[in-house]
Design a protein around this motif. Sequence first.
Motif, PDB file in Angstrom:
ATOM      1  N   LEU A   1     -40.309  44.016  58.621  1.00 55.32           N
ATOM      2  CA  LEU A   1     -41.426  43.403  57.913  1.00 55.32           C
ATOM      3  C   LEU A   1     -42.517  43.082  58.925  1.00 55.32           C
ATOM      4  CD1 LEU A   1     -42.593  42.254  55.267  1.00 55.32           C
ATOM      5  CD2 LEU A   1     -41.574  40.065  55.901  1.00 55.32           C
ATOM      6  N   ILE A   2     -43.731  43.540  58.650  1.00 51.14           N
ATOM      7  CA  ILE A   2     -44.884  43.341  59.526  1.00 51.14           C
ATOM      8  C   ILE A   2     -45.975  42.643  58.710  1.00 51.14           C
ATOM      9  CG2 ILE A   2     -46.548  44.496  61.043  1.00 51.14           C
ATOM     10  CD1 ILE A   2     -43.589  45.147  61.701  1.00 51.14           C
ATOM     11  N   GLY A   3     -46.667  41.697  59.309  1.00 56.33           N
ATOM     12  CA  GLY A   3     -47.813  41.062  58.663  1.00 56.33           C
ATOM     13  C   GLY A   3     -49.098  41.579  59.281  1.00 56.33           C
ATOM     14  N   GLU A   4     -50.092  41.867  58.450  1.00 60.53           N
ATOM     15  CA  GLU A   4     -51.381  42.357  58.950  1.00 60.53           C
ATOM     16  C   GLU A   4     -52.533  41.597  58.309  1.00 60.53           C
ATOM     17  OE1 GLU A   4     -50.100  47.005  59.809  1.00 60.53           O
ATOM     18  OE2 GLU A   4     -51.690  46.586  58.355  1.00 60.53           O
ATOM     19  N   ALA A   5     -53.557  41.317  59.102  1.00 62.52           N
ATOM     20  CA  ALA A   5     -54.811  40.741  58.622  1.00 62.52           C
ATOM     21  C   ALA A   5     -55.922  41.724  58.995  1.00 62.52           C
ATOM     22  CB  ALA A   5     -55.059  39.384  59.272  1.00 62.52           C
ATOM     23  N   HIS A   6     -56.861  41.935  58.068  1.00 59.96           N
ATOM     24  CA  HIS A   6     -57.885  42.959  58.277  1.00 59.96           C
ATOM     25  C   HIS A   6     -59.290  42.447  57.978  1.00 59.96           C
ATOM     26  CE1 HIS A   6     -55.109  46.423  58.596  1.00 59.96           C
ATOM     27  NE2 HIS A   6     -54.340  45.671  57.840  1.00 59.96           N
TER      28      HIS A   6
ATOM     29  N   LEU B   1     -55.261  42.790  62.805  1.00 55.80           N
ATOM     30  CA  LEU B   1     -54.366  42.052  63.688  1.00 55.80           C
ATOM     31  C   LEU B   1     -52.987  42.148  63.061  1.00 55.80           C
ATOM     32  CD1 LEU B   1     -53.891  40.170  66.119  1.00 55.80           C
ATOM     33  CD2 LEU B   1     -54.365  38.256  64.601  1.00 55.80           C
ATOM     34  N   ALA B   2     -52.019  42.675  63.810  1.00 57.07           N
ATOM     35  CA  ALA B   2     -50.656  42.855  63.300  1.00 57.07           C
ATOM     36  C   ALA B   2     -49.725  41.842  63.947  1.00 57.07           C
ATOM     37  CB  ALA B   2     -50.179  44.273  63.594  1.00 57.07           C
ATOM     38  N   TRP B   3     -48.768  41.368  63.161  1.00 56.84           N
ATOM     39  CA  TRP B   3     -47.772  40.426  63.634  1.00 56.84           C
ATOM     40  C   TRP B   3     -46.400  40.960  63.252  1.00 56.84           C
ATOM     41  CZ3 TRP B   3     -45.519  36.191  60.330  1.00 56.84           C
ATOM     42  CH2 TRP B   3     -44.585  35.429  61.044  1.00 56.84           C
ATOM     43  N   ASP B   4     -45.566  41.185  64.245  1.00 55.91           N
ATOM     44  CA  ASP B   4     -44.194  41.637  64.033  1.00 55.91           C
ATOM     45  C   ASP B   4     -43.258  40.502  64.431  1.00 55.91           C
ATOM     46  OD1 ASP B   4     -41.690  42.790  63.953  1.00 55.91           O
ATOM     47  OD2 ASP B   4     -42.215  44.514  65.197  1.00 55.91           O
ATOM     48  N   PRO B   5     -42.726  39.750  63.465  1.00 58.54           N
ATOM     49  CA  PRO B   5     -41.838  38.631  63.789  1.00 58.54           C
ATOM     50  C   PRO B   5     -40.415  39.072  64.141  1.00 58.54           C
ATOM     51  CG  PRO B   5     -42.105  38.793  61.425  1.00 58.54           C
ATOM     52  CD  PRO B   5     -42.992  39.849  62.033  1.00 58.54           C
ATOM     53  N   ASN B   6     -40.216  40.382  64.255  1.00 60.60           N
ATOM     54  CA  ASN B   6     -38.913  40.957  64.589  1.00 60.60           C
ATOM     55  C   ASN B   6     -37.887  40.679  63.493  1.00 60.60           C
ATOM     56  OD1 ASN B   6     -37.296  42.563  66.190  1.00 60.60           O
ATOM     57  ND2 ASN B   6     -36.486  40.840  67.356  1.00 60.60           N
ATOM     58  N   TRP B   7     -38.333  40.739  62.219  1.00 62.26           N
ATOM     59  CA  TRP B   7     -37.452  40.595  61.073  1.00 62.26           C
ATOM     60  C   TRP B   7     -37.008  41.983  60.662  1.00 62.26           C
ATOM     61  CZ3 TRP B   7     -40.968  36.868  57.840  1.00 62.26           C
ATOM     62  CH2 TRP B   7     -40.977  35.614  58.458  1.00 62.26           C
ATOM     63  N   THR B   8     -35.792  42.322  60.986  1.00 60.83           N
ATOM     64  CA  THR B   8     -35.263  43.640  60.651  1.00 60.83           C
ATOM     65  C   THR B   8     -34.019  43.471  59.790  1.00 60.83           C
ATOM     66  OG1 THR B   8     -33.875  43.763  62.623  1.00 60.83           O
ATOM     67  CG2 THR B   8     -36.117  44.606  62.818  1.00 60.83           C
TER      68      THR B   8
ATOM     69  N   GLY C   1     -38.351  30.815  72.736  1.00 64.36           N
ATOM     70  CA  GLY C   1     -37.602  32.069  72.681  1.00 64.36           C
ATOM     71  C   GLY C   1     -37.963  32.875  71.447  1.00 64.36           C
ATOM     72  N   ALA C   2     -38.106  32.202  70.313  1.00 63.82           N
ATOM     73  CA  ALA C   2     -38.487  32.901  69.082  1.00 63.82           C
ATOM     74  C   ALA C   2     -39.909  33.435  69.191  1.00 63.82           C
ATOM     75  CB  ALA C   2     -38.357  31.961  67.887  1.00 63.82           C
ATOM     76  N   ALA C   3     -40.810  32.658  69.780  1.00 64.81           N
ATOM     77  CA  ALA C   3     -42.198  33.099  69.920  1.00 64.81           C
ATOM     78  C   ALA C   3     -42.294  34.305  70.841  1.00 64.81           C
ATOM     79  CB  ALA C   3     -43.069  31.964  70.446  1.00 64.81           C
ATOM     80  N   SER C   4     -41.473  34.353  71.889  1.00 66.95           N
ATOM     81  CA  SER C   4     -41.547  35.494  72.791  1.00 66.95           C
ATOM     82  C   SER C   4     -41.000  36.750  72.135  1.00 66.95           C
ATOM     83  CB  SER C   4     -40.794  35.196  74.093  1.00 66.95           C
ATOM     84  OG  SER C   4     -39.407  35.106  73.846  1.00 66.95           O
ATOM     85  N   ALA C   5     -40.158  36.587  71.092  1.00 65.17           N
ATOM     86  CA  ALA C   5     -39.649  37.742  70.368  1.00 65.17           C
ATOM     87  C   ALA C   5     -40.724  38.317  69.453  1.00 65.17           C
ATOM     88  CB  ALA C   5     -38.414  37.358  69.564  1.00 65.17           C
ATOM     89  N   ASP C   6     -41.669  37.501  69.042  1.00 69.83           N
ATOM     90  CA  ASP C   6     -42.758  37.972  68.200  1.00 69.83           C
ATOM     91  C   ASP C   6     -43.643  38.922  68.990  1.00 69.83           C
ATOM     92  OD1 ASP C   6     -41.751  36.258  66.352  1.00 69.83           O
ATOM     93  OD2 ASP C   6     -43.494  34.956  66.251  1.00 69.83           O
ATOM     94  N   GLN C   7     -44.209  39.871  68.288  1.00 73.48           N
ATOM     95  CA  GLN C   7     -45.101  40.821  68.930  1.00 73.48           C
ATOM     96  C   GLN C   7     -46.391  40.873  68.125  1.00 73.48           C
ATOM     97  OE1 GLN C   7     -43.713  44.944  69.055  1.00 73.48           O
ATOM     98  NE2 GLN C   7     -44.122  44.898  71.239  1.00 73.48           N
ATOM     99  N   PHE C   8     -47.501  40.823  68.809  1.00 67.10           N
ATOM    100  CA  PHE C   8     -48.796  40.889  68.151  1.00 67.10           C
ATOM    101  C   PHE C   8     -49.501  42.158  68.585  1.00 67.10           C
ATOM    102  CE2 PHE C   8     -47.643  36.459  68.208  1.00 67.10           C
ATOM    103  CZ  PHE C   8     -47.977  36.047  66.927  1.00 67.10           C
ATOM    104  N   GLY C   9     -50.327  42.690  67.700  1.00 63.92           N
ATOM    105  CA  GLY C   9     -51.038  43.911  68.021  1.00 63.92           C
ATOM    106  C   GLY C   9     -52.434  43.913  67.431  1.00 63.92           C
ATOM    107  N   VAL C  10     -53.280  44.733  68.032  1.00 61.36           N
ATOM    108  CA  VAL C  10     -54.640  44.950  67.538  1.00 61.36           C
ATOM    109  C   VAL C  10     -54.711  46.379  67.034  1.00 61.36           C
ATOM    110  CG1 VAL C  10     -57.077  45.049  68.175  1.00 61.36           C
ATOM    111  CG2 VAL C  10     -55.612  43.280  69.145  1.00 61.36           C
ATOM    112  N   GLN C  11     -55.289  46.535  65.865  1.00 58.44           N
ATOM    113  CA  GLN C  11     -55.313  47.830  65.190  1.00 58.44           C
ATOM    114  C   GLN C  11     -56.752  48.212  64.860  1.00 58.44           C
ATOM    115  OE1 GLN C  11     -54.061  48.526  60.807  1.00 58.44           O
ATOM    116  NE2 GLN C  11     -52.181  48.416  62.005  1.00 58.44           N
ATOM    117  N   VAL C  12     -57.081  49.480  65.089  1.00 59.96           N
ATOM    118  CA  VAL C  12     -58.395  50.020  64.722  1.00 59.96           C
ATOM    119  C   VAL C  12     -58.149  51.220  63.825  1.00 59.96           C
ATOM    120  CG1 VAL C  12     -60.522  51.068  65.560  1.00 59.96           C
ATOM    121  CG2 VAL C  12     -59.440  49.259  66.883  1.00 59.96           C
ATOM    122  N   ALA C  13     -58.847  51.254  62.680  1.00 65.87           N
ATOM    123  CA  ALA C  13     -58.677  52.356  61.734  1.00 65.87           C
ATOM    124  C   ALA C  13     -60.042  52.851  61.286  1.00 65.87           C
ATOM    125  CB  ALA C  13     -57.867  51.907  60.525  1.00 65.87           C
ATOM    126  N   ALA C  14     -60.099  54.135  60.983  1.00 61.87           N
ATOM    127  CA  ALA C  14     -61.306  54.738  60.421  1.00 61.87           C
ATOM    128  C   ALA C  14     -60.876  55.671  59.308  1.00 61.87           C
ATOM    129  CB  ALA C  14     -62.081  55.493  61.492  1.00 61.87           C
TER     130      ALA C  14
END
Length: 187
Positions: free
Chosen positions: A71-76, A53-60, A26-39
């Motif tokens: 709070l969002i975590g990002e790796a680049h 790569l963005a990770w939103d653990p749904n910490w509000t 249930g906690a994992a399904s609340a997490d949201q992952f995303g792919v980001q492209v920037a220039a």
Amino acid sequence: MNNKNSVLRGLTLKTVLAALLLGAAGAASADQFGVQVAAGVGDHHIKKLDLGLAWDPNWTWWPIGDWHFALIGEAHVAWWHTNEGNVHDDIGEIGVTPVIRFIKSSGSVRPFAEVGAGVRLLTSPRISTDLTLSTAFQFAEMAGVGLQFGDHQQYLAGYRFQHVSNGGIKEPNPGINFSELYLQYNF
């Protein structure tokens, strides 16, 4: 009697394990992952292409009206390119950044403001004959604005101002400023 206790312990252990697994799922399904492209473009005619790569653990927290902090975590990984000098035309970058986002809580289009500070590792601190950052280890601070939208809020578009420098660990420390546009898709 011993067999009965053994069966009860086995059932209790299985029940606890099942509850933990269901809770984790249930906690994992609340997490949201995303792919980001920037220039973007930076000082000294440096162009930057960034894949994140963005990770939103749904910490509000701290709701203010129809807005809240998240709070969002990002790796680049990124690629820098410059035509100045004859040392390195291309520099690689890898790093992570925790991001604090102040975002509207509802609506089909949700504006936000964000700030973050992270670390980066460059493939070379020497970019051209006239520009060196002294160390491959760098800090990256950023501030930005954007919009989250889509049927399931799966899209983000934004602008970021980013400063990359070694924080005075070693001189010279000229730092580099980037202006970037980014798009993100959340799964």
